[in-house]
Design a protein around this motif. Sequence first.
Motif, PDB file in Angstrom:
ATOM      1  N   MET A   1       0.846  -1.193   0.000  1.00 18.30           N
ATOM      2  CA  MET A   1       0.000   0.000   0.000  1.00 18.30           C
ATOM      3  C   MET A   1       0.880   1.241   0.000  1.00 18.30           C
ATOM      4  N   VAL A   2       0.568   2.198  -0.871  1.00 16.12           N
ATOM      5  CA  VAL A   2       1.326   3.432  -0.976  1.00 16.12           C
ATOM      6  C   VAL A   2       0.788   4.425   0.040  1.00 16.12           C
ATOM      7  N   ASN A   3       1.690   5.091   0.764  1.00 19.52           N
ATOM      8  CA  ASN A   3       1.213   6.044   1.766  1.00 19.52           C
ATOM      9  C   ASN A   3       0.840   7.377   1.127  1.00 19.52           C
ATOM     10  N   ASP A   4       0.134   8.225   1.886  1.00 16.04           N
ATOM     11  CA  ASP A   4      -0.351   9.500   1.362  1.00 16.04           C
ATOM     12  C   ASP A   4       0.785  10.427   0.944  1.00 16.04           C
ATOM     13  N   THR A   5       1.909  10.389   1.668  1.00 14.42           N
ATOM     14  CA  THR A   5       3.042  11.246   1.317  1.00 14.42           C
ATOM     15  C   THR A   5       3.560  10.899  -0.068  1.00 14.42           C
ATOM     16  N   THR A   6       3.676   9.616  -0.371  1.00 12.35           N
ATOM     17  CA  THR A   6       4.126   9.188  -1.698  1.00 12.35           C
ATOM     18  C   THR A   6       3.127   9.646  -2.756  1.00 12.35           C
ATOM     19  N   ASN A   7       1.830   9.488  -2.480  1.00 12.75           N
ATOM     20  CA  ASN A   7       0.803   9.928  -3.418  1.00 12.75           C
ATOM     21  C   ASN A   7       0.884  11.434  -3.637  1.00 12.75           C
ATOM     22  N   ASP A   8       1.062  12.204  -2.558  1.00 16.62           N
ATOM     23  CA  ASP A   8       1.166  13.650  -2.672  1.00 16.62           C
ATOM     24  C   ASP A   8       2.379  14.049  -3.510  1.00 16.62           C
ATOM     25  N   LEU A   9       3.519  13.413  -3.260  1.00 15.08           N
ATOM     26  CA  LEU A   9       4.731  13.725  -4.017  1.00 15.08           C
ATOM     27  C   LEU A   9       4.551  13.397  -5.491  1.00 15.08           C
ATOM     28  N   GLN A  10       3.907  12.282  -5.791  1.00 18.64           N
ATOM     29  CA  GLN A  10       3.650  11.914  -7.184  1.00 18.64           C
ATOM     30  C   GLN A  10       2.689  12.906  -7.831  1.00 18.64           C
ATOM     31  N   ALA A  11       1.659  13.307  -7.092  1.00 17.65           N
ATOM     32  CA  ALA A  11       0.694  14.283  -7.617  1.00 17.65           C
ATOM     33  C   ALA A  11       1.391  15.607  -7.922  1.00 17.65           C
ATOM     34  N   ILE A  12       2.239  16.063  -7.020  1.00 18.71           N
ATOM     35  CA  ILE A  12       2.969  17.314  -7.221  1.00 18.71           C
ATOM     36  C   ILE A  12       3.888  17.197  -8.428  1.00 18.71           C
ATOM     37  N   LYS A  13       4.579  16.076  -8.564  1.00 18.05           N
ATOM     38  CA  LYS A  13       5.468  15.853  -9.711  1.00 18.05           C
ATOM     39  C   LYS A  13       4.663  15.865 -11.010  1.00 18.05           C
ATOM     40  N   THR A  14       3.519  15.214 -11.011  1.00 20.91           N
ATOM     41  CA  THR A  14       2.683  15.174 -12.209  1.00 20.91           C
ATOM     42  C   THR A  14       2.267  16.579 -12.623  1.00 20.91           C
ATOM     43  N   VAL A  15       1.774  17.364 -11.667  1.00 23.39           N
ATOM     44  CA  VAL A  15       1.349  18.731 -11.982  1.00 23.39           C
ATOM     45  C   VAL A  15       2.547  19.556 -12.437  1.00 23.39           C
ATOM     46  N   ASN A  16       3.676  19.420 -11.772  1.00 21.05           N
ATOM     47  CA  ASN A  16       4.891  20.145 -12.167  1.00 21.05           C
ATOM     48  C   ASN A  16       5.254  19.820 -13.613  1.00 21.05           C
ATOM     49  N   GLU A 153     -17.224   5.985 -14.971  1.00 19.21           N
ATOM     50  CA  GLU A 153     -16.089   6.308 -14.113  1.00 19.21           C
ATOM     51  C   GLU A 153     -14.779   5.995 -14.837  1.00 19.21           C
ATOM     52  N   LYS A 154     -14.738   4.905 -15.588  1.00 14.29           N
ATOM     53  CA  LYS A 154     -13.528   4.535 -16.334  1.00 14.29           C
ATOM     54  C   LYS A 154     -13.170   5.624 -17.341  1.00 14.29           C
ATOM     55  N   ASP A 155     -14.167   6.150 -18.086  1.00 16.18           N
ATOM     56  CA  ASP A 155     -13.903   7.200 -19.063  1.00 16.18           C
ATOM     57  C   ASP A 155     -13.335   8.443 -18.393  1.00 16.18           C
ATOM     58  N   ARG A 156     -13.919   8.862 -17.278  1.00 11.14           N
ATOM     59  CA  ARG A 156     -13.429  10.049 -16.574  1.00 11.14           C
ATOM     60  C   ARG A 156     -12.013   9.832 -16.069  1.00 11.14           C
ATOM     61  N   LYS A 157     -11.710   8.668 -15.550  1.00 11.13           N
ATOM     62  CA  LYS A 157     -10.403   8.391 -14.964  1.00 11.13           C
ATOM     63  C   LYS A 157      -9.303   8.484 -16.012  1.00 11.13           C
ATOM     64  N   GLU A 158      -9.597   8.062 -17.239  1.00 12.41           N
ATOM     65  CA  GLU A 158      -8.591   8.104 -18.292  1.00 12.41           C
ATOM     66  C   GLU A 158      -8.217   9.540 -18.657  1.00 12.41           C
ATOM     67  N   ILE A 159      -9.167  10.456 -18.585  1.00 15.44           N
ATOM     68  CA  ILE A 159      -8.939  11.821 -19.026  1.00 15.44           C
ATOM     69  C   ILE A 159      -8.733  12.782 -17.865  1.00 15.44           C
ATOM     70  N   ASN A 160      -9.479  12.627 -16.794  1.00 14.85           N
ATOM     71  CA  ASN A 160      -9.519  13.625 -15.748  1.00 14.85           C
ATOM     72  C   ASN A 160      -9.138  13.001 -14.415  1.00 14.85           C
ATOM     73  N   ASP A 161      -7.884  13.170 -14.008  1.00 12.69           N
ATOM     74  CA  ASP A 161      -7.453  12.713 -12.701  1.00 12.69           C
ATOM     75  C   ASP A 161      -7.422  13.919 -11.782  1.00 12.69           C
ATOM     76  N   THR A 162      -7.919  13.767 -10.571  1.00 16.01           N
ATOM     77  CA  THR A 162      -7.902  14.848  -9.603  1.00 16.01           C
ATOM     78  C   THR A 162      -6.854  14.528  -8.560  1.00 16.01           C
ATOM     79  N   VAL A 163      -6.070  15.526  -8.209  1.00 19.50           N
ATOM     80  CA  VAL A 163      -5.056  15.347  -7.181  1.00 19.50           C
ATOM     81  C   VAL A 163      -5.321  16.330  -6.068  1.00 19.50           C
ATOM     82  N   ASP A 164      -5.237  15.889  -4.836  1.00 19.10           N
ATOM     83  CA  ASP A 164      -5.410  16.759  -3.683  1.00 19.10           C
ATOM     84  C   ASP A 164      -4.088  16.919  -2.984  1.00 19.10           C
ATOM     85  N   PHE A 165      -3.775  18.139  -2.568  1.00 17.25           N
ATOM     86  CA  PHE A 165      -2.519  18.429  -1.913  1.00 17.25           C
ATOM     87  C   PHE A 165      -2.669  18.565  -0.412  1.00 17.25           C
ATOM     88  N   LYS A 166      -3.877  18.569   0.111  1.00 17.72           N
ATOM     89  CA  LYS A 166      -4.059  18.740   1.546  1.00 17.72           C
ATOM     90  C   LYS A 166      -4.948  17.666   2.096  1.00 17.72           C
TER      91      LYS A 166
END
Length: 166
Positions: A1-16, A153-166
């Motif tokens: 299981m991936v922890n929230d910190t790893t997910n946050d760092l990946q989300a930030i990298k993706t947006v960057n 949901e599958k169609d949305r996931k392919e195009i629109n991923d949401t990332v939360d930073f907090k």
Amino acid sequence: MVNDTTNDLQAIKTVNDLIKDIKVAMFTTISTDNKIISRPMQTQEVEFDGNLWFLTMKDTEKYDEIISNPTINLAYAGKSYVSISGTAEFIEDAAKKKEYWNPIFDKMLDTTYDDPNVVLIRVDADSAEYWDSGNTVKSVKTFVKKLTNKDTEKDRKEINDTVDFK
């Protein structure tokens, strides 16, 4: 299981990665009479770490709007489309103003970085949505499905991923 910190760092990298080559964002505020106002603003060349930086003047409507309601949205358009929601805060930091200053601002703003009217805006990102436009047909198809309420949901996931930073 991936922890929230790893997910946050990946989300930030993706947006960057998605916004690093896009110099200008549409910076949206809410006016004092509750209207939505957008204007183009140059993002300072700093790697996105959950915060984004901008320069402005204190004697602007934008300044008053942020004082009144610091909730903002940034929209980036390039090879991908990114919408970042967050909170704007004014920062008085002479060293950062000098670091972020560009000689173009001398002419654009008709002043220098050490003018007390110049202020930094730090946007603390709360969330981001992005649409990768690598496959335009799929993006258009997904938007059409959304309008007809036939998306999955599958169609949305392919195009629109949401990332939360907090």
